[in-house]
Design a protein around this motif. Sequence first.
Motif, PDB file in Angstrom:
ATOM      1  N   LEU A  96      -7.463  -3.863 -10.031  1.00 15.90           N
ATOM      2  CA  LEU A  96      -7.112  -4.834  -9.005  1.00 15.90           C
ATOM      3  C   LEU A  96      -5.678  -4.652  -8.524  1.00 15.90           C
ATOM      4  N   GLN A  97      -4.771  -4.245  -9.410  1.00 22.51           N
ATOM      5  CA  GLN A  97      -3.372  -4.140  -9.023  1.00 22.51           C
ATOM      6  C   GLN A  97      -2.968  -2.730  -8.591  1.00 22.51           C
ATOM      7  N   LEU A  98      -3.880  -1.781  -8.601  1.00 21.30           N
ATOM      8  CA  LEU A  98      -3.559  -0.424  -8.156  1.00 21.30           C
ATOM      9  C   LEU A  98      -3.505  -0.353  -6.644  1.00 21.30           C
ATOM     10  N   SER A  99      -2.611   0.473  -6.127  1.00 23.26           N
ATOM     11  CA  SER A  99      -2.579   0.738  -4.697  1.00 23.26           C
ATOM     12  C   SER A  99      -3.727   1.665  -4.323  1.00 23.26           C
ATOM     13  N   THR A 100      -3.894   1.897  -3.034  1.00 19.20           N
ATOM     14  CA  THR A 100      -5.010   2.727  -2.578  1.00 19.20           C
ATOM     15  C   THR A 100      -4.890   4.151  -3.089  1.00 19.20           C
ATOM     16  N   LEU A 101      -3.701   4.730  -3.036  1.00 16.39           N
ATOM     17  CA  LEU A 101      -3.517   6.107  -3.491  1.00 16.39           C
ATOM     18  C   LEU A 101      -3.703   6.210  -4.998  1.00 16.39           C
ATOM     19  N   ASP A 102      -3.193   5.228  -5.749  1.00 20.87           N
ATOM     20  CA  ASP A 102      -3.399   5.239  -7.201  1.00 20.87           C
ATOM     21  C   ASP A 102      -4.866   5.028  -7.548  1.00 20.87           C
ATOM     22  N   LEU A 103      -5.557   4.193  -6.760  1.00 23.64           N
ATOM     23  CA  LEU A 103      -6.975   3.952  -7.016  1.00 23.64           C
ATOM     24  C   LEU A 103      -7.795   5.211  -6.766  1.00 23.64           C
ATOM     25  N   GLN A 104      -7.461   5.956  -5.733  1.00 20.46           N
ATOM     26  CA  GLN A 104      -8.169   7.205  -5.475  1.00 20.46           C
ATOM     27  C   GLN A 104      -7.993   8.184  -6.629  1.00 20.46           C
ATOM     28  N   GLN A 105      -6.791   8.226  -7.195  1.00 20.30           N
ATOM     29  CA  GLN A 105      -6.556   9.097  -8.352  1.00 20.30           C
ATOM     30  C   GLN A 105      -7.343   8.609  -9.563  1.00 20.30           C
ATOM     31  N   GLU A 106      -7.408   7.291  -9.754  1.00 19.20           N
ATOM     32  CA  GLU A 106      -8.173   6.729 -10.869  1.00 19.20           C
ATOM     33  C   GLU A 106      -9.657   7.042 -10.715  1.00 19.20           C
ATOM     34  N   GLN A 115     -13.179   1.360   4.721  1.00 22.69           N
ATOM     35  CA  GLN A 115     -14.145   2.101   3.913  1.00 22.69           C
ATOM     36  C   GLN A 115     -13.735   3.558   3.706  1.00 22.69           C
ATOM     37  N   GLU A 116     -12.875   4.085   4.570  1.00 25.02           N
ATOM     38  CA  GLU A 116     -12.471   5.478   4.452  1.00 25.02           C
ATOM     39  C   GLU A 116     -11.381   5.683   3.405  1.00 25.02           C
ATOM     40  N   SER A 117     -10.804   4.592   2.907  1.00 25.89           N
ATOM     41  CA  SER A 117      -9.702   4.735   1.954  1.00 25.89           C
ATOM     42  C   SER A 117     -10.177   5.034   0.536  1.00 25.89           C
ATOM     43  N   ASP A 139      -5.489  -0.955   3.370  1.00 24.48           N
ATOM     44  CA  ASP A 139      -6.671  -1.385   2.619  1.00 24.48           C
ATOM     45  C   ASP A 139      -7.575  -2.274   3.461  1.00 24.48           C
ATOM     46  N   VAL A 140      -6.978  -3.017   4.395  1.00 21.62           N
ATOM     47  CA  VAL A 140      -7.716  -3.978   5.215  1.00 21.62           C
ATOM     48  C   VAL A 140      -7.393  -3.721   6.675  1.00 21.62           C
ATOM     49  N   ILE A 141      -8.383  -3.835   7.521  1.00 21.32           N
ATOM     50  CA  ILE A 141      -8.225  -3.655   8.965  1.00 21.32           C
ATOM     51  C   ILE A 141      -8.549  -4.977   9.649  1.00 21.32           C
ATOM     52  N   VAL A 142      -7.644  -5.443  10.492  1.00 19.69           N
ATOM     53  CA  VAL A 142      -7.821  -6.686  11.233  1.00 19.69           C
ATOM     54  C   VAL A 142      -7.842  -6.366  12.721  1.00 19.69           C
ATOM     55  N   ARG A 143      -8.845  -6.829  13.407  1.00 23.73           N
ATOM     56  CA  ARG A 143      -8.954  -6.594  14.847  1.00 23.73           C
ATOM     57  C   ARG A 143      -9.518  -7.836  15.520  1.00 23.73           C
ATOM     58  N   LYS A 144      -9.267  -7.925  16.805  1.00 22.75           N
ATOM     59  CA  LYS A 144      -9.699  -9.088  17.575  1.00 22.75           C
ATOM     60  C   LYS A 144     -10.900  -8.710  18.420  1.00 22.75           C
ATOM     61  N   ASP A 145     -11.928  -9.550  18.372  1.00 29.95           N
ATOM     62  CA  ASP A 145     -13.156  -9.306  19.121  1.00 29.95           C
ATOM     63  C   ASP A 145     -13.634 -10.626  19.702  1.00 29.95           C
TER      64      ASP A 145
END
Length: 502
Positions: free
Chosen positions: A26-36, A316-318, A300-306
């Motif tokens: 839960l506390q890992l960043s995206t790059l650290d999570l990919q390595q894990e 999902q690509e991370s 990690d999260v994408i926010v857009r207006k629709d």
Amino acid sequence: MKPSLVLKMGQQLTMTPQLQQAIRLLQLSTLDLQQEIQEALESNPMLERQEEGDDFDNNDPLADKAEQSGPVEAQEPTFQETTFQETSSTSESSEEGDWSERIPDELPVDTAWEDIYQTSTSSLPGGDDDEYDFTTRTSVGESLQSHLLWQLNLAPMSDNDRLIAVTLIDCINNQGYLEESLEEVCEAFDPELDIELDEVEAVLHRIQQFEPAGIGARTLSECLALQLRQFPAKTPWLAEAQRLVADYIELLGARDYSQLMRKMKLKEDELRQVIELVQSLNPRPGSQIESSEPEYVVPDVIVRKDSERWLVELNQESMPRLRVNPQYAGFVRRADSSADNTFMRNQLQEARWFIKSLQSRNETLMKVATQIVEHQRGFLEYGDEAMKPLVLHDIAEAVGMHESTISRVTTQKYMHTPRGIYELKYFFSSHVSTSEGGECSSTAIRAIIKKLVAAENQKKPLSDSKIAGLLEAQGIQVARRTVAKYRESLGIAPSSERKRLM
């Protein structure tokens, strides 16, 4: 006091290995999570990566009914899929039969790889048409010392001069300045070499002609003077700029423009043009050579207006999608207690827990990000000045979690918004009371201070007390010390250092 045995009854929280794994992920960043995830794939044969476009049914014959709906289960490949894989491998072996030859055990020392095996440039980026430079894509940034040594190798010098030059280059810091005095450099050499101070100074002048301009200077005045020497002789106000950096650099640093105009006998408009020429120089020439490897931020999260609605979705690509290998899972036998079967059963259980922990991480991150967007709609619509006060306790109450969990989720996690990429911690800030009884976010106050400084009169910049008065006029009660703290956090210099000639 005699020792005795006493029975006590109590309750305590015991963290299971699965819970510890979930908290760590839960506390890992995206790059650290990919390595894990990559380490888990390499260590656990039951885990495999789901490639894009793979179709499989999430059913595991060994799982309970409650677990069959999760993404960790899959069926074994069908006969048609297996037949296609065999056919494709056969066709590849027929087309490139030379590659399937046996590698010899020993090769002559002077034998090149191309003498025995085929090479293909089609696998390299660019193919045959473009030149592929491997070092430019894999090497780290160049250091300042290596950049100067590369130029030194191109300069004709005697052995003694080259030794002096290497020593001087080692004494140049990352900003491009010579940290040691010439006397100290001269004393560091072996007395038998008979190196004199004049020789060291002559070599230093050679190094000061290297790139970037201004390298090897001992003072700021010398650094700026070295850069001005490379300007064409017909450059307007060049002589005045050289005189300014040589004789009046202290007055320029103190922004005493009236004293400068009187000593240099220049009018205000003329002095402004001279200062503009000096300000075009780089006071830290060594910073042009970047030695650190660039770091990239993966949101990690994408926010857009629709359609007037703000949508929040995970990137999902991370991170790759994982599943349990259906073929290996089918080898596990329920009633078998052999060592191999026990090992495979444990690996299967660990794979399920790992995938479940990833799902829990994504769900928690999604909940927190949704609540942040809900609280900070004003920021997404209007910018920093509309940021609302927000603390971890507010989000913890909204999602029904502990503050420590919210802190782990928001650390080193990033959100991509139409206004840019921000760390989730950016949306949390303390509040300041207003005259109307409301609250104003410290982030909004920083944005207002930045806006006031940008619109100030450069001849008479706003002091911290004046900024506090302007904020009070807008109903925001902030002390002068608080304004100074916010100004320093924004990297804005004091009013005495912001003074400019119009």
